[in-house]
Write an enzyme that holds these catalytic residues in place. Structure first.
Site, PDB file in Angstrom:
ATOM      1  N   HIS A   1     -11.567  -7.297   3.743  1.00 39.50           N
ATOM      2  CA  HIS A   1     -10.641  -6.725   2.746  1.00 39.50           C
ATOM      3  C   HIS A   1      -9.833  -7.841   2.103  1.00 39.50           C
ATOM      4  O   HIS A   1      -9.901  -8.997   2.530  1.00 39.50           O
ATOM      5  CB  HIS A   1      -9.764  -5.627   3.349  1.00 39.50           C
ATOM      6  CG  HIS A   1      -8.767  -6.071   4.386  1.00 39.50           C
ATOM      7  ND1 HIS A   1      -9.135  -6.616   5.594  1.00 39.50           N
ATOM      8  CD2 HIS A   1      -7.402  -6.053   4.401  1.00 39.50           C
ATOM      9  CE1 HIS A   1      -8.054  -6.889   6.313  1.00 39.50           C
ATOM     10  NE2 HIS A   1      -6.988  -6.571   5.597  1.00 39.50           N
TER      11      HIS A   1
ATOM     12  N   HIS B   1      -6.619  -8.696   1.756  1.00 40.49           N
ATOM     13  CA  HIS B   1      -5.328  -9.278   2.162  1.00 40.49           C
ATOM     14  C   HIS B   1      -5.436 -10.783   2.400  1.00 40.49           C
ATOM     15  O   HIS B   1      -6.455 -11.276   2.874  1.00 40.49           O
ATOM     16  CB  HIS B   1      -4.793  -8.576   3.412  1.00 40.49           C
ATOM     17  CG  HIS B   1      -4.260  -7.203   3.121  1.00 40.49           C
ATOM     18  ND1 HIS B   1      -4.158  -6.224   4.075  1.00 40.49           N
ATOM     19  CD2 HIS B   1      -3.799  -6.653   1.970  1.00 40.49           C
ATOM     20  CE1 HIS B   1      -3.652  -5.122   3.523  1.00 40.49           C
ATOM     21  NE2 HIS B   1      -3.444  -5.359   2.247  1.00 40.49           N
TER      22      HIS B   1
ATOM     23  N   ASP C   1      -4.324 -12.821   4.587  1.00 40.03           N
ATOM     24  CA  ASP C   1      -4.651 -13.361   5.920  1.00 40.03           C
ATOM     25  C   ASP C   1      -6.128 -13.156   6.262  1.00 40.03           C
ATOM     26  O   ASP C   1      -6.576 -13.526   7.346  1.00 40.03           O
ATOM     27  CB  ASP C   1      -3.731 -12.771   7.012  1.00 40.03           C
ATOM     28  CG  ASP C   1      -3.832 -11.257   7.134  1.00 40.03           C
ATOM     29  OD1 ASP C   1      -3.821 -10.561   6.102  1.00 40.03           O
ATOM     30  OD2 ASP C   1      -3.927 -10.769   8.283  1.00 40.03           O
ATOM     31  N   HIS C   2      -6.898 -12.596   5.312  1.00 42.40           N
ATOM     32  CA  HIS C   2      -8.343 -12.413   5.497  1.00 42.40           C
ATOM     33  C   HIS C   2      -9.171 -13.155   4.453  1.00 42.40           C
ATOM     34  O   HIS C   2     -10.365 -13.349   4.628  1.00 42.40           O
ATOM     35  CB  HIS C   2      -8.682 -10.918   5.498  1.00 42.40           C
ATOM     36  CG  HIS C   2      -7.989 -10.189   6.601  1.00 42.40           C
ATOM     37  ND1 HIS C   2      -8.595  -9.856   7.790  1.00 42.40           N
ATOM     38  CD2 HIS C   2      -6.689  -9.788   6.734  1.00 42.40           C
ATOM     39  CE1 HIS C   2      -7.708  -9.276   8.592  1.00 42.40           C
ATOM     40  NE2 HIS C   2      -6.552  -9.226   7.966  1.00 42.40           N
TER      41      HIS C   2
ATOM     42  N   HIS D   1      -6.630   1.286   5.480  1.00 42.23           N
ATOM     43  CA  HIS D   1      -5.710   0.138   5.426  1.00 42.23           C
ATOM     44  C   HIS D   1      -5.649  -0.387   3.990  1.00 42.23           C
ATOM     45  O   HIS D   1      -4.584  -0.577   3.429  1.00 42.23           O
ATOM     46  CB  HIS D   1      -6.221  -0.921   6.395  1.00 42.23           C
ATOM     47  CG  HIS D   1      -5.423  -2.183   6.448  1.00 42.23           C
ATOM     48  ND1 HIS D   1      -4.144  -2.235   6.933  1.00 42.23           N
ATOM     49  CD2 HIS D   1      -5.737  -3.451   6.080  1.00 42.23           C
ATOM     50  CE1 HIS D   1      -3.700  -3.497   6.864  1.00 42.23           C
ATOM     51  NE2 HIS D   1      -4.650  -4.244   6.345  1.00 42.23           N
TER      52      HIS D   1
ATOM     53  N   ASP E   1      -9.052  -4.856   9.736  1.00 50.61           N
ATOM     54  CA  ASP E   1      -7.785  -4.195  10.077  1.00 50.61           C
ATOM     55  C   ASP E   1      -7.937  -2.674  10.073  1.00 50.61           C
ATOM     56  O   ASP E   1      -7.010  -1.944   9.710  1.00 50.61           O
ATOM     57  CB  ASP E   1      -6.681  -4.598   9.092  1.00 50.61           C
ATOM     58  CG  ASP E   1      -6.247  -6.051   9.250  1.00 50.61           C
ATOM     59  OD1 ASP E   1      -6.777  -6.738  10.149  1.00 50.61           O
ATOM     60  OD2 ASP E   1      -5.390  -6.493   8.469  1.00 50.61           O
TER      61      ASP E   1
ATOM     62  N   HIS F   1      -6.803  -8.594  14.602  1.00 48.24           N
ATOM     63  CA  HIS F   1      -5.475  -9.009  15.094  1.00 48.24           C
ATOM     64  C   HIS F   1      -5.327  -8.686  16.569  1.00 48.24           C
ATOM     65  O   HIS F   1      -5.917  -7.725  17.073  1.00 48.24           O
ATOM     66  CB  HIS F   1      -4.346  -8.275  14.344  1.00 48.24           C
ATOM     67  CG  HIS F   1      -4.194  -8.657  12.909  1.00 48.24           C
ATOM     68  ND1 HIS F   1      -3.342  -9.653  12.481  1.00 48.24           N
ATOM     69  CD2 HIS F   1      -4.782  -8.169  11.782  1.00 48.24           C
ATOM     70  CE1 HIS F   1      -3.402  -9.760  11.153  1.00 48.24           C
ATOM     71  NE2 HIS F   1      -4.278  -8.869  10.709  1.00 48.24           N
TER      72      HIS F   1
HETATM   73 FE    FE Z   1      -4.722  -8.565   8.573  1.00 50.74          FE
HETATM   74 ZN    ZN Z   2      -4.910  -6.436   6.280  1.00 53.35          ZN
END
Ligand code: FE
Ligand code: ZN
Length: 243
Positions: A58, A60, A62-63, A116, A135, A173
């Site tokens: 996805h 985001h 942090d990905h 998400h 996530d 995570h």
């Molecule tokens: Fe994440």
């Molecule tokens: Zn995420």
């Protein structure tokens, strides 16, 4: 007969996990998401692997934050959700529900798991008995509903726990303890959950990951998987947001 894939998991950022999937038969190496470019690159170098693919779950940061930085060192194909092609830096191939692609001899199946985010996808590798779920599902928890509805997440979790019981779920995570403390408030009588939490606390004290989990385990301990309706899931998710 295909050679087994090698999965290398390592902590990134605050509480993310990085995942490298190496195919010894072809020399290809994929990273699932790019939480930290430098760590991923260093891990490849240390193993003598050349990164060839990025699979994004996805959009985001942090990905996907490491997508472009990794392009400066490696010549990679970037596979991600077609729905989010505008939001995923450098994406070269968009995939959708039911798409399958080959990683050497190994088939990778794409499962859309909205909730998400709207475009969220999971990568399932039947030959490895492994699914990389981003996530969507966490140990004893699920992702926050930033873009999707409780109905979306209910359907997504049902797809993931519809995989074979022994499927390993690689969550993005390490949220297990905080999820677990909430889960016991939902199901105080669930002895599988209580037993699991004792194990998880010990693992974390020893600096060990609780990921991957399995489908069978989540069916026993995860209050979002165990919700009987989207409405119940939504209530639990809202309660967890304020926990
Ligand atoms: Fe994440
Ligand atoms: Zn995420």
């Amino acid at each position: 007969m295909a050679q087994d894939l090698i999965i290398d998991m390592f902590p990134c950022l605050q509480d993310n996990y990085g995942f490298l999937i190496h195919n010894p038969a072809t020399g290809s190496t994929a990273t699932v998401d790019t939480p930290e470019a430098e760590k991923i690159a260093a891990r490849c170098r240390a193993r003598g692997w050349t990164l060839t693919h990025i699979w994004n779950t996805h959009h985001h940061w942090d990905h996907t934050g490491g997508n472009i930085p990794l392009l400066s060192e490696f010549d990679v194909d970037i596979i991600g959700p077609e729905r989010d092609k505008k939001r995923i830096p450098g994406m070269t191939q968009g995939v959708e529900e039911g798409d399958r692609f080959y990683f050497g001899d190994h088939v990778v199946e794409v499962i859309e798991t909205p909730g998400h985010t709207i475009g969220h996808i999971a990568f399932y590798i039947p030959s490895a008995g492994a699914a990389f779920v981003g996530d969507t599902i966490f140990v004893a928890g699920c992702g926050r509903l930033f873009e999707g509805s409780p109905e979306d997440m209910f359907g997504s979790l049902a797809k993931l726990v519809g995989l074979p019981d022994d499927t390993k779920l690689y969550c993005a995570h390490e949220y297990t303890l905080s999820n677990g403390y909430f889960a016991v408030t939902v199901e105080p009588e669930n002895s599988d959950l209580a037993d699991y939490m004792a194990k998880a606390r010990k693992l974390r004290e020893d600096g060990q990951p609780t990921v991957p989990t399995t489908v069978a385990q989540e069916k026993k301990i995860n209050p979002f998987v165990r919700a009987v309706s989207a409405e119940e899931l939504g209530k639990r998710r809202a309660a967890k947001d304020n926990f």
